[in-house]
Design a protein around this motif. Structure first.
Motif, PDB file in Angstrom:
ATOM      1  N   ALA A   1      35.585 -24.046  -8.714  1.00  0.00           N
ATOM      2  CA  ALA A   1      36.887 -23.985  -8.066  1.00  0.00           C
ATOM      3  C   ALA A   1      37.957 -24.769  -8.813  1.00  0.00           C
ATOM      4  O   ALA A   1      39.146 -24.606  -8.532  1.00  0.00           O
ATOM      5  N   GLU A   2      37.570 -25.606  -9.749  1.00  0.00           N
ATOM      6  CA  GLU A   2      38.551 -26.451 -10.432  1.00  0.00           C
ATOM      7  C   GLU A   2      39.640 -25.639 -11.136  1.00  0.00           C
ATOM      8  O   GLU A   2      40.825 -25.973 -11.047  1.00  0.00           O
TER       9      GLU A   2
ATOM     10  N   SER B   1      35.522 -16.591  -2.930  1.00  0.00           N
ATOM     11  CA  SER B   1      34.215 -16.735  -3.568  1.00  0.00           C
ATOM     12  C   SER B   1      33.853 -18.208  -3.735  1.00  0.00           C
ATOM     13  O   SER B   1      32.709 -18.621  -3.483  1.00  0.00           O
ATOM     14  N   ALA B   2      34.836 -19.030  -4.146  1.00  0.00           N
ATOM     15  CA  ALA B   2      34.584 -20.464  -4.314  1.00  0.00           C
ATOM     16  C   ALA B   2      34.257 -21.118  -2.981  1.00  0.00           C
ATOM     17  O   ALA B   2      33.343 -21.943  -2.886  1.00  0.00           O
TER      18      ALA B   2
ATOM     19  N   LYS C   1      30.189 -23.162   1.055  1.00  0.00           N
ATOM     20  CA  LYS C   1      29.556 -22.939   2.350  1.00  0.00           C
ATOM     21  C   LYS C   1      28.050 -22.763   2.182  1.00  0.00           C
ATOM     22  O   LYS C   1      27.251 -23.262   2.977  1.00  0.00           O
ATOM     23  N   TRP C   2      27.663 -22.094   1.114  1.00  0.00           N
ATOM     24  CA  TRP C   2      26.241 -21.873   0.861  1.00  0.00           C
ATOM     25  C   TRP C   2      25.539 -23.197   0.562  1.00  0.00           C
ATOM     26  O   TRP C   2      24.415 -23.436   1.011  1.00  0.00           O
TER      27      TRP C   2
ATOM     28  N   LYS D   1      21.729 -19.198 -10.347  1.00  0.00           N
ATOM     29  CA  LYS D   1      21.448 -17.902  -9.727  1.00  0.00           C
ATOM     30  C   LYS D   1      21.712 -17.943  -8.223  1.00  0.00           C
ATOM     31  O   LYS D   1      22.217 -16.988  -7.637  1.00  0.00           O
ATOM     32  N   LEU D   2      21.356 -19.059  -7.604  1.00  0.00           N
ATOM     33  CA  LEU D   2      21.539 -19.202  -6.163  1.00  0.00           C
ATOM     34  C   LEU D   2      23.019 -19.089  -5.794  1.00  0.00           C
ATOM     35  O   LEU D   2      23.389 -18.370  -4.859  1.00  0.00           O
ATOM     36  N   LEU D   3      23.879 -19.783  -6.535  1.00  0.00           N
ATOM     37  CA  LEU D   3      25.311 -19.745  -6.232  1.00  0.00           C
ATOM     38  C   LEU D   3      25.912 -18.373  -6.497  1.00  0.00           C
ATOM     39  O   LEU D   3      26.917 -17.998  -5.887  1.00  0.00           O
ATOM     40  N   ASP D   4      25.302 -17.621  -7.405  1.00  0.00           N
ATOM     41  CA  ASP D   4      25.765 -16.261  -7.687  1.00  0.00           C
ATOM     42  C   ASP D   4      25.121 -15.235  -6.776  1.00  0.00           C
ATOM     43  O   ASP D   4      25.379 -14.036  -6.895  1.00  0.00           O
TER      44      ASP D   4
END
Length: 604
Positions: free
Chosen positions: A212-213, A257-258, A263-264, A287-290
């Protein structure tokens, strides 16, 4: 005017400090302990003692020789500044080194040789106070602005490296040895790799925030509806982990998306077993964040490189785990989990205490369901079950409570059947019934509640639903509605005919209870009336999902001496008296909070 609980003095404001400059007076073993604690935060440490290095204990000498801290000789301060007293020498020293932000006086230990006098200690304390420097004076609690907790810092059991996770216990000066004992007891009950889990979550959070930066840098160019990066800062939104978010779509913006990735991270922190968190690797985090990490590695149990025959088809079980307490598992569920399962596909609400019963060789995958992603996660789990069963594995879809009570068992049965599998549905103890029992609330009670009704607080794809109207002799149980409590209360009490309710409005004085983490050691029950329940929940600290809502006079039926005359003695005036008797001393706030479960459950 709203009233709030009165503070009860005797507690401490427990804080975790960032690195700073710490001044320690004295150079004995306790000073070495304080120095080590400060060094672990990244703080700069200075030891001030008469005689300097020659008076320091062996540990401090070693740390000085290795450049970890500085040791200042108080005698040299006197010769340098030629003050009238030791206090004046220290005053000149603080003028020169104005970055000191914490002070520890350790040469006041009871029974130690050359112990500093009380008069000298008071002078030191006043000097530090005049410069707004918090000070701790050993064995003189009245000369302390802060105290130290009995602390344990976890390490990675494999690498031996330190973890960011620390546990601190204080009795607020009432028993240091007891604090140490309690700290040891707490640490002994946590998994050895819990520190690794904390480090991995920190890394996962860093990865999510880093994405998000670039967006923050151009925030001024973003549309107004896409500004609000406070949601990406997880620490700012701790009270409602299940706050709804928009459903994921192909048109999702970069900001959305960020926010979803953050949240995830919060959902993973709340629901994943510690063993899974501690085993995460950096590639798996990416992979988890995607949205690509499946958690599964599937060998083939029924074929070999020498076999030309097709693999034997596995079986699929839809299993209810009960409300959470492992003793409430049915024999059938326990058997399936411990003797039949090759792979367990678990809903996120199933607690660690149940997952811990699954043998280590069995693959466990946690559903990636969070508000806004439930449909995609549901499809992912069903597809994974079919894939694994097609390869010969026995698959267990593990659900909280009973699988057919808002557990989506029906759609899974039809899905698996359409793919050639006839699943076996194994009932579980429904949270809708067990939760109220653990909270001391009967869903039916002669003279109070002649029936009960169970409904959900949220419809398919997050839509609102119509709730049942008020019936004095009926208990209303609402599952999955705590995150929308204000909406639920509005629907139940609104006098408007167009409200999302079938039937009469509920009186504002109707009792209501929020039951969180039912049957678990940290169970919490927040009880109030429909008038005050939203304020009650907001005033009770961060939420503890999963939670359920119970509305009706059964809430007060068994409290204290009980009240089973609700259906006999009606009327608003009599009901208000009931509420006053029920809340008792809590009438000022309008609610009551109870935590924990009956100790007798330890027998199981």
């Amino acid at each position: 005017m709203q009233e709030f609980p009165l503070p009860t003095q005797g507690a401490s404001l427990i804080l975790a400090f960032r690195p700073q400059t710490t001044l320690i007076i004295g150079a004995g073993p306790l000073a070495a302990t304080r120095a080590f604690s400060a060094l672990e935060t990244g703080s700069t440490v200075t030891i001030l003692v008469n005689g300097g290095l020659t008076s320091a204990c062996e540990e401090l000498k070693w740390r000085f020789e290795h450049g970890q801290l500085d040791i200042v000789d108080w005698d040299l301060l006197r010769s340098e500044y030629q003050p009238e007293s030791d206090i004046e020498a220290l005053r000149h020293f603080l003028d020169q080194f104005s970055t000191v932000s914490l002070a520890c006086i350790t040469d006041t230990v009871i029974g130690s040789a050359g112990r500093r006098t009380r008069h000298e200690s008071e002078e030191l304390y006043r000097l530090f106070q005049s410069r707004n420097i918090p000070v701790n004076t050993t064995d003189m609690p009245e000369l302390c602005d802060f105290t130290f907790t009995s602390t344990h810092r976890f390490v990675d059991p494999v690498s031996g490296s330190s973890s960011p996770l620390q546990v601190g216990v204080t009795t607020n000066g009432q028993g240091c040895r007891l604090a140490s004992r309690l700290r040891r007891d707490i640490v002994s009950k946590l998994p050895a790799d819990v520190g690794t889990a904390a480090a991995n979550v920190g890394h996962l959070r860093t990865l999510a925030k880093a994405s998000a930066e670039p967006l923050k840098a151009k925030q001024g160019d973003l549309p107004e509806e896409e500004v609000g990066f406070d949601e990406i800062e997880e620490d700012n939104v701790v009270t409602t982990p299940n706050r709804p978010v928009p459903s994921r779509s192909t048109t999702e913006s970069e900001v959305e998306s960020a926010k979803r990735r953050m949240k995830w991270v919060a959902q993973v922190s709340e629901y994943w077993p510690l063993s899974k968190l501690s085993a995460l690797t950096t590639p798996e985090m990416d992979k988890l964040l995607d949205g690509e990490f499946s958690q599964l590695s599937l060998p083939s149990p029924n074929t070999s490189i020498h076999s030309l025959s097709p693999p034997k088809q596995g079986k699929i079980f839809l299993v209810g785990s009960g409300p959470g307490h492992p003793s409430l598992l049915t024999i059938a569920t326990h058997t399936v989990l411990t003797r039949v399962a090759d792979i367990v596909l678990s809903d996120k609400l199933v607690p660690d205490a149940v997952l811990a019963l699954i043998p280590k060789h069995v693959e466990v995958r946690i559903a990636r369901k969070f508000p806004g992603n439930a449909e995609a996660a549901q499809n992912e789990m069903m597809e994974a079950a079919v894939e694994a069963a097609s390869r010969g594995f026995n698959v267990v879809r593990l659900k909280q409570g009973d699988p057919v009570v808002y557990g989506r068992a029906g759609e899974e049965v039809l899905y698996f059947r359409s793919h050639g599998f006839e699943p076996l549905v194994v009932p579980g103890v429904s949270s809708a019934l067990a939760g109220p029992t653990f909270a001391g609330i009967p869903v039916t009670q002669r003279g109070v509640a002649e029936s009960f009704i169970v409904c959900t607080g949220v419809g398919r794809k997050g839509k609102e639903i119509r709730l049942p109207g008020y019936e004095r002799g009926r208990t209303l149980l609402i599952l999955m509605g705590v995150a929308r409590l204000a909406q639920v209360v509005q629907s139940l009490t609104s006098p408007e005919p167009g409200s999302r309710r079938d039937g009469s409005a509920y009186p504002l004085h109707t009792p209501i209870a929020i039951i969180e983490r039912a049957s678990m050691p940290d169970q919490r029950v927040v009880s109030s009336t429909l008038r005050d329940i939203v304020k009650a929940l907001e005033s009770s600290g961060e939420q503890r999902p999963p939670g359920m809502i119970l509305v009706g006079w059964s809430v007060i039926a068994l409290y204290g001496k009980g009240d089973t005359s609700v259906l006999d003695d009606c009327g608003e005036e009599e009901d208000e008296k009931r509420i006053q008797r029920w809340l008792g001393g809590d009438q000022a706030t309008g609610w009551r909070v109870q935590t924990g479960i009956d100790d007798k459950w330890d027998l199981f």
